[in-house]
Motif scaffolding. Structure first.
Motif, PDB file in Angstrom:
ATOM      1  N   TYR A  91       0.839  -1.192   0.000  1.00  0.00           N
ATOM      2  CA  TYR A  91       0.000   0.000   0.000  1.00  0.00           C
ATOM      3  C   TYR A  91       0.876   1.244   0.000  1.00  0.00           C
ATOM      4  O   TYR A  91       1.867   1.317   0.736  1.00  0.00           O
ATOM      5  CB  TYR A  91      -0.911   0.020   1.219  1.00  0.00           C
ATOM      6  N   LEU A  92       0.516   2.226  -0.791  1.00  0.00           N
ATOM      7  CA  LEU A  92       1.300   3.442  -0.934  1.00  0.00           C
ATOM      8  C   LEU A  92       1.411   4.190   0.393  1.00  0.00           C
ATOM      9  O   LEU A  92       0.397   4.500   1.030  1.00  0.00           O
ATOM     10  CB  LEU A  92       0.644   4.347  -1.989  1.00  0.00           C
ATOM     11  N   ASP A 105       2.165   0.288   7.760  1.00  0.00           N
ATOM     12  CA  ASP A 105       1.414  -0.459   8.774  1.00  0.00           C
ATOM     13  C   ASP A 105       0.329  -1.305   8.126  1.00  0.00           C
ATOM     14  O   ASP A 105       0.157  -2.487   8.463  1.00  0.00           O
ATOM     15  CB  ASP A 105       0.795   0.493   9.795  1.00  0.00           C
ATOM     16  N   ALA A 106      -0.421  -0.703   7.193  1.00  0.00           N
ATOM     17  CA  ALA A 106      -1.466  -1.459   6.491  1.00  0.00           C
ATOM     18  C   ALA A 106      -0.848  -2.554   5.639  1.00  0.00           C
ATOM     19  O   ALA A 106      -1.401  -3.660   5.526  1.00  0.00           O
ATOM     20  CB  ALA A 106      -2.305  -0.527   5.627  1.00  0.00           C
ATOM     21  N   THR A 107       0.303  -2.274   5.042  1.00  0.00           N
ATOM     22  CA  THR A 107       0.981  -3.293   4.242  1.00  0.00           C
ATOM     23  C   THR A 107       1.383  -4.474   5.120  1.00  0.00           C
ATOM     24  O   THR A 107       1.142  -5.636   4.763  1.00  0.00           O
ATOM     25  CB  THR A 107       2.224  -2.700   3.560  1.00  0.00           C
ATOM     26  N   ALA A 108       1.977  -4.188   6.272  1.00  0.00           N
ATOM     27  CA  ALA A 108       2.416  -5.256   7.172  1.00  0.00           C
ATOM     28  C   ALA A 108       1.242  -6.061   7.706  1.00  0.00           C
ATOM     29  O   ALA A 108       1.376  -7.262   7.973  1.00  0.00           O
ATOM     30  CB  ALA A 108       3.226  -4.666   8.323  1.00  0.00           C
ATOM     31  N   ALA A 109       0.085  -5.410   7.863  1.00  0.00           N
ATOM     32  CA  ALA A 109      -1.094  -6.117   8.366  1.00  0.00           C
ATOM     33  C   ALA A 109      -1.709  -7.025   7.313  1.00  0.00           C
ATOM     34  O   ALA A 109      -2.469  -7.943   7.642  1.00  0.00           O
ATOM     35  CB  ALA A 109      -2.135  -5.112   8.849  1.00  0.00           C
ATOM     36  N   THR A 110      -1.369  -6.779   6.044  1.00  0.00           N
ATOM     37  CA  THR A 110      -1.969  -7.554   4.947  1.00  0.00           C
ATOM     38  C   THR A 110      -0.982  -8.531   4.331  1.00  0.00           C
ATOM     39  O   THR A 110      -1.364  -9.641   3.938  1.00  0.00           O
ATOM     40  CB  THR A 110      -2.490  -6.584   3.862  1.00  0.00           C
ATOM     41  N   LEU A 111       0.275  -8.137   4.216  1.00  0.00           N
ATOM     42  CA  LEU A 111       1.319  -8.978   3.622  1.00  0.00           C
ATOM     43  C   LEU A 111       2.317  -9.385   4.692  1.00  0.00           C
ATOM     44  O   LEU A 111       2.865  -8.524   5.384  1.00  0.00           O
ATOM     45  CB  LEU A 111       2.075  -8.202   2.535  1.00  0.00           C
ATOM     46  N   ASP A 112       2.567 -10.692   4.819  1.00  0.00           N
ATOM     47  CA  ASP A 112       3.576 -11.084   5.800  1.00  0.00           C
ATOM     48  C   ASP A 112       4.954 -11.117   5.146  1.00  0.00           C
ATOM     49  O   ASP A 112       5.114 -10.858   3.951  1.00  0.00           O
ATOM     50  CB  ASP A 112       3.207 -12.406   6.475  1.00  0.00           C
ATOM     51  N   ALA A 113       5.950 -11.439   5.934  1.00  0.00           N
ATOM     52  CA  ALA A 113       7.336 -11.377   5.466  1.00  0.00           C
ATOM     53  C   ALA A 113       7.626 -12.376   4.357  1.00  0.00           C
ATOM     54  O   ALA A 113       8.584 -12.208   3.597  1.00  0.00           O
ATOM     55  CB  ALA A 113       8.286 -11.604   6.640  1.00  0.00           C
ATOM     56  N   GLU A 114       6.815 -13.422   4.252  1.00  0.00           N
ATOM     57  CA  GLU A 114       7.025 -14.433   3.216  1.00  0.00           C
ATOM     58  C   GLU A 114       6.168 -14.188   1.971  1.00  0.00           C
ATOM     59  O   GLU A 114       6.129 -15.027   1.083  1.00  0.00           O
ATOM     60  CB  GLU A 114       6.712 -15.818   3.785  1.00  0.00           C
ATOM     61  N   GLY A 115       5.487 -13.041   1.914  1.00  0.00           N
ATOM     62  CA  GLY A 115       4.711 -12.699   0.734  1.00  0.00           C
ATOM     63  C   GLY A 115       3.283 -13.202   0.727  1.00  0.00           C
ATOM     64  O   GLY A 115       2.595 -13.094  -0.287  1.00  0.00           O
ATOM     65  N   TRP A 116       2.805 -13.732   1.844  1.00  0.00           N
ATOM     66  CA  TRP A 116       1.423 -14.220   1.911  1.00  0.00           C
ATOM     67  C   TRP A 116       0.481 -13.042   2.143  1.00  0.00           C
ATOM     68  O   TRP A 116       0.663 -12.259   3.072  1.00  0.00           O
ATOM     69  CB  TRP A 116       1.257 -15.237   3.028  1.00  0.00           C
TER      70      TRP A 116
END
Length: 520
Positions: free
Chosen positions: A381-382, A386-397
């Protein structure tokens, strides 16, 4: 447990989107690419590609290039594709704006995206002009004509060179659509050239479309479904895309009839009209071979009613803006797959089903939040880590927020949203299940269900109902209809009749708007 597609992975071209679509037109050059369903005006592939190059040159002359963002605020027209692909050809990023937005909403998106220019149409200038001004955007170009504004025709007269831009498909953001905001503030979804190219190629084994296909494009191009599944997938294979600026049932049916569109993409609300509205019988829709639904779950009985009435095949798929958008679909020709499912996992996509309560993976036949990983998954997310981390985990899920189940055939069924499940006395009540049931009532034209608090503070299912014209349905009859067909904890306990169910442009029920009615 990781689940994969029954289809083998496809090779992903390492090219920008415009190269995938326009680099080798061959015999496509003289074929019709886009038609205005209202007027019949058309663009061939050759003219489209030429216009894209000319617009890219004009944008370069105006100082637009790599790293810049340009907005598009327009209903569907053939020239939407010119603006969209011209922006990408210039190396810039297109942010597509909902044509129904207010001036303040336009300003918010353009500001958040950092746009420096806006394409629009004269009819939308009453909101586009103040919206652009509110975002500090002074360069506003109309796709048609309007006094005092530069227009697309003028830009296409550029004689400058087509810019040579070095694009990294895996990193450079091609489009910046904004998520629907049905569960919070809209966020800019960064989709790279590779994301878009990958999803087009991933869809190829699932969708039987080609040069003879005529696609009806009433779903908006500003939404990822219309942008990718209708416009870009159609252009990739040399199909003809017939555009409509907005949904109007008589015009929708006329365009289907007169243009002999054989592939019609819809959202479930349009399925309700096709299944139930008496006007449908006044048109020759024999040219329709496939009706494909997306954006929200399509009830199996509703799908069957559309198929019977139109004499066509009805199927559906699943995806989201953050996945460019398709991750699942019922493949064309697979009549053995029930429409109640969203079909199979797309090539190159991996899926997990995760128990929201425990965080543990669940297996075949068990409900869990659907997580997906693949080359079509967004960059993030641009300006919103925080929103990106809540949606995408470190492994790309990517956590979709949707509850789903996979069976032993690899078929996936979407059950409901994680955040939309109603908790009644500890039991989970899926709103989509009740909505599908309500739509089977002949006196109900449309319906939505949300959780509300009763006098004791217990969350109970409330149905918002749109009655059929001339009907005499009352709340008690609605509740009795549901009670006879569901377990006790799923009963609808409150009913409110309204004129229309609020929905996003993609056809998703805006439950937050319905809940807001309760807060008044």
């Amino acid at each position: 447990m990781v689940f994969r597609s029954p289809y083998p992975d496809v090779e992903l071209p390492d090219v920008p989107l415009h190269e995938l679509l326009f680099s080798d037109l061959g015999e496509r050059a003289d074929r019709v690419a886009l038609v205005d369903g209202r007027t019949g005006a058309s663009l061939t592939y050759g003219r489209l590609a030429g216009a894209v190059d000319r617009l890219a040159a004009a944008l370069a002359e105006r100082g637009v290039g790599k790293g810049d963002v340009v907005g598009i605020l327009s209903p569907n027209t053939p020239y939407y594709a010119v603006a969209f692909h011209g922006i990408l050809r210039a190396g810039a990023t297109a942010t597509t704006v909902n044509a129904l937005y207010t001036a303040d909403e336009i300003a918010d998106q353009l500001s958040d995206a950092g746009a420096k220019m806006l394409f629009t149409v004269s009819a939308l200038l009453p909101t586009a002009a103040p919206g652009a001004a509110g975002a500090g955007v002074t360069d506003v170009v109309v796709l048609d004509r309007a006094d005092g504004y530069p227009d697309l025709a003028g830009l296409l007269g550029s004689t400058g060179p087509v810019p040579e831009v070095a694009i990294d498909p895996a990193e450079d953001v091609a489009v910046l659509p904004y998520s629907s905001g049905t569960t919070g503030r809209a966020k800019g979804v960064m989709l790279t050239h590779r994301n878009l190219v990958a999803n087009i190629v991933q869809c190829a084994p699932l969708l039987e479309i080609g040069p003879d296909t005529r696609i009806l494009a009433v779903l908006p191009f500003f939404h990822i479904y219309g942008m990718q599944v209708l416009m870009n997938n159609g252009l990739r294979v040399g199909a003809t895309v017939v555009t409509m600026p907005r949904f109007d049932l008589p015009e929708f049916l006329r365009v289907m009839q007169d243009h002999r569109t054989d592939r019609v993409y819809i959202a479930p609300p349009l399925a309700v009209a096709l299944a139930k509205h008496p006007l449908v019988d006044q048109y020759d829709l024999s040219g329709v071979r496939t009706v494909f639904s997306g954006a929200a779950p399509l009830d199996v009985d509703l799908a069957a009613a559309v198929a019977r009435r139109l004499g066509c095949r009805v199927s559906q798929g699943y995806g989201m803006t953050e996945m460019s958008p398709v991750s699942h679909a019922i493949p064309d020709g697979r009549d053995d797959i029930p429409v109640g499912t969203v079909g199979v996992i797309a090539p190159n996509v991996e899926c997990r089903f995760v128990d929201p309560a425990t965080g543990e993976d669940v297996g075949v036949g068990e409900r869990g939040e659907l997580w997906c990983r693949g080359p079509n998954v967004m960059k993030g997310y641009l300006n919103n880590p925080d929103a990106t981390a809540a949606t995408l985990d470190a492994e790309g899920w990517l956590r979709t927020g949707d509850v789903a189940v996979i069976d032993d055939r690899g078929l996936v069924t979407i059950v409901d949203r994680v955040k939309e499940l109603i908790k009644y006395k500890g039991y989970q009540v899926p709103p989509a299940e009740l909505e599908a049931l309500l739509l089977t009532h002949p006196g109900i034209a449309d319906a939505a269900v949300v959780g509300v608090r009763d006098e004791e503070g217990e969350e109970v299912p409330k149905a918002f109902v749109v009655g059929q014209p001339g009907g005499s349905l009352d709340a008690e009859a609605v509740m009795a209809f549901v009670a006879e067909r569901v377990a006790p904890h799923k009963k609808v306990r409150v009913v409110e009749f309204i004129d229309a169910i609020p929905k996003s442009a993609a056809g998703k029920i805006l439950r937050k708007d319905l809940r807001a009615r309760e807060a008044r």
